[in-house]
Design an enzyme around this catalytic site. Structure first.
Site, PDB file in Angstrom:
ATOM      1  NE  ARG A 182      -2.530 -29.899 -41.747  1.00 37.94           N
ATOM      2  CZ  ARG A 182      -2.131 -30.200 -40.436  1.00 37.94           C
ATOM      3  NH1 ARG A 182      -1.279 -28.870 -39.797  1.00 37.94           N
ATOM      4  NH2 ARG A 182      -1.745 -31.391 -40.322  1.00 37.94           N
TER       5      ARG A 182
ATOM      6  CG  ASP B 211       5.418 -34.267 -38.831  1.00 38.25           C
ATOM      7  OD1 ASP B 211       5.232 -34.675 -38.470  1.00 38.25           O
ATOM      8  OD2 ASP B 211       4.950 -33.588 -39.406  1.00 38.25           O
TER       9      ASP B 211
ATOM     10  CB  CYS C 297      -1.917 -24.388 -38.536  1.00 41.56           C
ATOM     11  SG  CYS C 297      -1.010 -25.313 -39.452  1.00 41.56           S
TER      12      CYS C 297
ATOM     13  NE  ARG D 265      -0.020 -28.103 -30.817  1.00 41.07           N
ATOM     14  CZ  ARG D 265      -1.266 -27.886 -32.036  1.00 41.07           C
ATOM     15  NH1 ARG D 265      -1.504 -26.919 -32.589  1.00 41.07           N
ATOM     16  NH2 ARG D 265      -1.665 -29.006 -32.329  1.00 41.07           N
TER      17      ARG D 265
ATOM     18  CE  LYS E 257       2.493 -34.192 -32.510  1.00 42.74           C
ATOM     19  NZ  LYS E 257       1.207 -34.192 -33.006  1.00 42.74           N
ATOM     20  CG  ASN E 258       1.491 -36.789 -34.793  1.00 44.28           C
ATOM     21  OD1 ASN E 258       0.918 -36.198 -34.123  1.00 44.28           O
ATOM     22  ND2 ASN E 258       2.259 -36.689 -36.328  1.00 44.28           N
TER      23      ASN E 258
HETATM   24  C1  EPZ Z   1      -0.662 -35.510 -40.012  1.00 46.96           C
HETATM   25  O1  EPZ Z   1      -1.300 -33.988 -40.432  1.00 46.96           O
HETATM   26  C2  EPZ Z   1      -0.295 -35.301 -38.657  1.00 46.96           C
HETATM   27  N1  EPZ Z   1      -0.715 -34.989 -37.359  1.00 46.96           N
HETATM   28  C3  EPZ Z   1       0.824 -33.920 -38.994  1.00 46.96           C
HETATM   29  O2  EPZ Z   1       1.947 -33.425 -37.982  1.00 46.96           O
HETATM   30  C4  EPZ Z   1       1.945 -34.437 -40.298  1.00 46.96           C
HETATM   31  O3  EPZ Z   1       3.020 -33.856 -40.627  1.00 46.96           O
HETATM   32  C5  EPZ Z   1       1.177 -34.897 -41.450  1.00 46.96           C
HETATM   33  O4  EPZ Z   1      -0.037 -36.054 -41.293  1.00 46.96           O
HETATM   34  C6  EPZ Z   1       2.133 -35.501 -42.326  1.00 46.96           C
HETATM   35  O5  EPZ Z   1       2.569 -36.417 -42.107  1.00 46.96           O
HETATM   36  C7  EPZ Z   1      -1.076 -35.682 -36.732  1.00 46.96           C
HETATM   37  O6  EPZ Z   1      -0.930 -37.166 -37.269  1.00 46.96           O
HETATM   38  C8  EPZ Z   1      -1.818 -35.297 -35.648  1.00 46.96           C
HETATM   39  P1  EPZ Z   1      -2.171 -34.989 -43.999  1.00 46.96           P
HETATM   40  P2  EPZ Z   1      -2.448 -34.171 -40.949  1.00 46.96           P
HETATM   41  O7  EPZ Z   1      -3.681 -35.052 -43.859  1.00 46.96           O
HETATM   42  O8  EPZ Z   1      -3.297 -35.555 -41.420  1.00 46.96           O
HETATM   43  C9  EPZ Z   1      -3.078 -32.459 -48.428  1.00 46.96           C
HETATM   44  C10 EPZ Z   1       3.105 -32.648 -36.648  1.00 46.96           C
HETATM   45  O9  EPZ Z   1       3.859 -32.097 -36.665  1.00 46.96           O
HETATM   46  N2  EPZ Z   1      -4.852 -33.196 -47.985  1.00 46.96           N
HETATM   47  O10 EPZ Z   1      -1.276 -36.434 -43.895  1.00 46.96           O
HETATM   48  O11 EPZ Z   1      -3.348 -33.392 -41.243  1.00 46.96           O
HETATM   49  C11 EPZ Z   1      -2.655 -31.744 -47.191  1.00 46.96           C
HETATM   50  O12 EPZ Z   1      -2.628 -30.663 -46.989  1.00 46.96           O
HETATM   51  C12 EPZ Z   1       1.699 -33.057 -37.800  1.00 46.96           C
HETATM   52  O13 EPZ Z   1       3.034 -34.024 -35.114  1.00 46.96           O
HETATM   53  C13 EPZ Z   1      -5.242 -32.279 -48.786  1.00 46.96           C
HETATM   54  O14 EPZ Z   1      -5.186 -32.568 -49.811  1.00 46.96           O
HETATM   55  O15 EPZ Z   1      -2.014 -34.425 -42.768  1.00 46.96           O
HETATM   56  C14 EPZ Z   1      -1.516 -31.992 -46.811  1.00 46.96           C
HETATM   57  O16 EPZ Z   1      -0.611 -31.582 -47.871  1.00 46.96           O
HETATM   58  C15 EPZ Z   1       2.020 -31.244 -38.033  1.00 46.96           C
HETATM   59  N3  EPZ Z   1      -6.929 -33.023 -48.223  1.00 46.96           N
HETATM   60  C16 EPZ Z   1      -1.236 -33.114 -47.237  1.00 46.96           C
HETATM   61  O17 EPZ Z   1      -2.384 -33.955 -47.862  1.00 46.96           O
HETATM   62  C17 EPZ Z   1      -7.552 -33.567 -47.219  1.00 46.96           C
HETATM   63  O18 EPZ Z   1      -8.339 -33.544 -47.244  1.00 46.96           O
HETATM   64  C18 EPZ Z   1      -1.051 -34.358 -46.452  1.00 46.96           C
HETATM   65  O19 EPZ Z   1      -1.917 -34.499 -45.278  1.00 46.96           O
HETATM   66  C19 EPZ Z   1      -6.105 -34.565 -46.031  1.00 46.96           C
HETATM   67  C20 EPZ Z   1      -4.988 -33.603 -46.456  1.00 46.96           C
END
Ligand code: EPZ
Length: 433
Positions: A122, A311, A117, A403, A22-23
Site C-alpha cells: 500500500r 474488492d 496491510c 469495518r 463506505k468508500n
Molecule cells: C481504495 O484503496 C479502496 N479503499 C480499496 O478498498 C480498494 O481495494 C482500492 O481503492 C482499489 O480499488 C478505500 O476506498 C477506502 P489504490 P487505495 O490507491 O486508494 C497502488 C476495501 O476493501 N498504488 O487505488 O489504497 C496500490 O498498491 C478497500 O474497501 C501505488 O502504487 O487503493 C495498488 O496496487 C481495500 N502508489 C493500486 O495502486 C500509490 O501511491 C491501487 O491502489 C497508491 C497506490
C-alpha cells in the site's frame, strides 16, 4: 471478541436494502475539512471505519454529530490543527486522505504514513508525487508525512498512473488539494471509481469547479472558498455485489434494493458468463436461481474501474468454488490479496495460488469448520462460503467484517440464512510458524 456462526445449506430468498458506500463517505468526510459552514451527509453507513474517520476529524477541529443512524452533521469549528494522530491512521488507512485537504485549507499537515496491510504494501508515492507537483514541500520523518505549502498550492498537470494503473487514494488526495489551489489542475489517469465520482459531485455542490467527472481526465479550477452542503451518499456497489453473490451461491432468489446496475457492469457481466439468471431495474438488481440452474467456470482479472473490482474478488472466488470446472482469478491490483484462499481450503475448497493467480477447482462440496477472517473482503467471502458449507462454520476475528458491512448477518438472516453473532473470550490468533 465476537464470532459468526453459520449453519449452511439454506437457499436465500427475499429483498434486502444495500447501505451507503463506505468508500464514498470516507473521502467525502475528508472533503468536509475544506468547507466553511455545516454539511449534512445522508445515507451514511454505520460502520467502524466511518466512526474512525469521524474521530480523526474531531482531532482536527471538526464538530461531528450523528443525527440518527445514517445521518451526520459535520462542521469545521477550529482550523489551526494540522497533526493527524497515528492512532486513527493506524486503524484506518483512508484517514491518510486528510493530507490533501489540510494542505489546501490550512497550508500544512503532519499525517502518519498508513503502512501496509494483509492485502499489500500500500505505497503512497503517487499521492506525494501529485502534491509535490502542486508546490507542497514534503518530507517523511519519524513515520510521518510532513507537508507545507507556505505560498499555498498552485495548479499543475499531473499523471497519476502507477504500476497497477490508476489510484483511488492518490486521486482523492490530489483532488481535495486542487479544488482550493491557485489556477488549473489536470489529473491524467485519474481513478474513475463511482466513489471518486461521488466525492467530485460532493465538492462540485460545495462550489468546486471540476470537469471530466467520471472520466480518467479531471480538470479543476481552484476557487477561494467552499460552503457546506446537504448530500446523499451513493449506495455501496461492493456490498450489493456481496449480497447478490449470497443469492447466487445458495442458488436462491435475492433482490438487492438500491443497487445501481451502472456501477456493477463488470460484476453483472461475470454473473452472465457464469450463467446466473439476473434481472435489473434502475435502482435494483436481482438473481433468480432455480434448483436446476447450471453455472459455468470463468476466468476473472481485477482491474481499476470499470474493470472487475478487486474488492469483490474474494467474494466471487467463494461462488466459483461451487461452480463446475476450473476458474482462474488474476489479482492485478493487489497481487497478494489471497489470504482467503487458505481459509476457504479449510472448508474443503480446492484452490491453488500461483503468484497473482488463484486456480479454483470448482464443484467441491464445502464442509463447515472454524476459520479466521484476515481482512474486510476475505471476511465477507468466508461468510458466503459458510452459507453453503455443510454443517456449522464459525468465523473468528469478525471485527474485520464490521469495518465495511453494516449488520451483514442481520441482512442475511432476513433472507433466510441461519447465522448468529456470538460473543466469545479473547482474540483468536493463529500461531504463525
Ligand atoms: C481504495 O484503496 C479502496 N479503499 C480499496 O478498498 C480498494 O481495494 C482500492 O481503492 C482499489 O480499488 C478505500 O476506498 C477506502 P489504490 P487505495 O490507491 O486508494 C497502488 C476495501 O476493501 N498504488 O487505488 O489504497 C496500490 O498498491 C478497500 O474497501 C501505488 O502504487 O487503493 C495498488 O496496487 C481495500 N502508489 C493500486 O495502486 C500509490 O501511491 C491501487 O491502489 C497508491 C497506490
Amino acid at each position: 471478541m465476537e464470532e459468526l456462526v453459520i449453519e449452511g445449506g439454506r437457499r436465500l430468498q427475499g429483498a434486502v436494502q444495500v447501505s451507503g458506500a463506505k468508500n464514498a463517505i470516507l473521502p467525502i468526510l475528508a472533503g468536509c475539512l475544506l468547507a466553511r459552514g455545516k454539511s449534512v451527509i445522508r445515507n451514511v453507513p454505520n460502520l467502524k471505519d466511518v466512526r474512525v474517520m469521524g474521530e480523526m476529524l474531531r482531532e482536527l477541529g471538526v464538530k461531528v454529530r450523528w443525527q440518527g443512524e445514517h445521518r451526520m452533521e459535520v462542521e469545521v469549528v477550529q482550523d489551526d490543527r494540522i497533526e493527524a494522530p497515528y492512532e486513527w491512521v493506524r486503524q484506518m488507512r483512508a484517514s491518510f486522505w486528510v493530507l490533501g485537504a489540510l494542505l489546501a485549507r490550512r497550508g500544512q499537515a503532519s499525517v502518519p504514513l498508513p503502512g501496509g496491510c494483509v492485502i499489500g504494501v500500500r505505497p503512497v508515492d503517487l499521492h506525494l508525487k501529485g502534491l509535490r507537483a502542486m508546490g507542497a514541500e514534503i518530507e517523511v520523518r519519524g513515520g510521518n508525512v510532513i507537508a507545507r505549502a507556505p505560498q499555498g498550492l498552485h495548479g499543475a498537470e499531473i499523471y497519476l498512473g502507477g504500476h497497477f494503473g490508476s489510484s483511488v487514494g492518490a486521486t482523492v488526495n490530489v483532488l481535495l488539494a486542487a479544488v482550493l489551489a491557485r489556477g488549473r489542475t489536470v489529473i491524467h489517469s485519474a481513478a474513475c471509481e463511482p466513489e471518486v465520482d461521488d466525492l467530485a459531485n460532493f465538492l462540485h455542490l460545495m462550489g468546486a469547479q471540476i470537469r471530466g467527472i467520471g472520466s480518467p481526465r479531471l480538470e479543476i479550477e481552484g476557487v477561494e472558498d467552499l460552503h457546506g452542503v446537504d448530500y446523499f451518499v451513493i449506495p455501496d456497489r461492493i456490498e450489493a455485489a456481496t449480497l447478490l453473490i449470497a443469492g447466487a451461491i445458495t442458488r436462491g432468489d435475492v433482490k438487492v434494493v438500491d443497487a445501481r446496475p451502472e456501477h456493477l457492469f463488470a460484476i453483472l457481466d461475470t454473473f452472465r458468463e457464469i450463467g446466473v439468471p439476473l434481472e435489473a431495474g434502475d435502482r435494483w438488481v436481482s438473481v433468480h436461481c432455480g434448483e436446476m440452474v447450471r453455472f459455468h467456470s470463468v476466468d476473472i482479472t481485477t482491474h481499476p474501474y470499470p474493470g472487475f473490482p478487486t474488492d469483490a474478488q474474494a467474494q466471487m472466488m467463494a461462488l466459483l468454488t461451487t461452480v463446475e470446472g476450473i476458474s482462474v482469478i488474476t489479482e492485478y491490483i493487489f497481487p497478494d490479496r489471497f489470504m482467503h484462499v487458505a481459509e476457504m481450503n479449510r472448508l474443503g475448497a480446492g484452490i491453488r495460488k500461483e503468484n497473482a493467480h488463484a486456480i479454483v477447482e470448482g464443484q467441491r462440496r464445502l464442509s463447515g469448520a472454524t476459520v479466521m477472517a484476515s481482512d474486510l473482503r476475505a471476511s465477507a467471502a468466508m461468510v458466503l462460503a459458510g452459507l453453503v458449507a455443510e454443517g456449522r462454520t464459525r468465523i473468528q476475528n469478525i471485527e474485520h467484517l464490521d469495518r465495511g458491512y453494516e449488520r451483514l448477518e442481520e441482512k442475511l438472516r432476513a433472507l433466510g440464512a441461519h447465522i448468529e453473532r456470538e460473543k466469545v473470550g479473547v482474540e483468536s490468533a493463529r500461531i504463525s510458524a
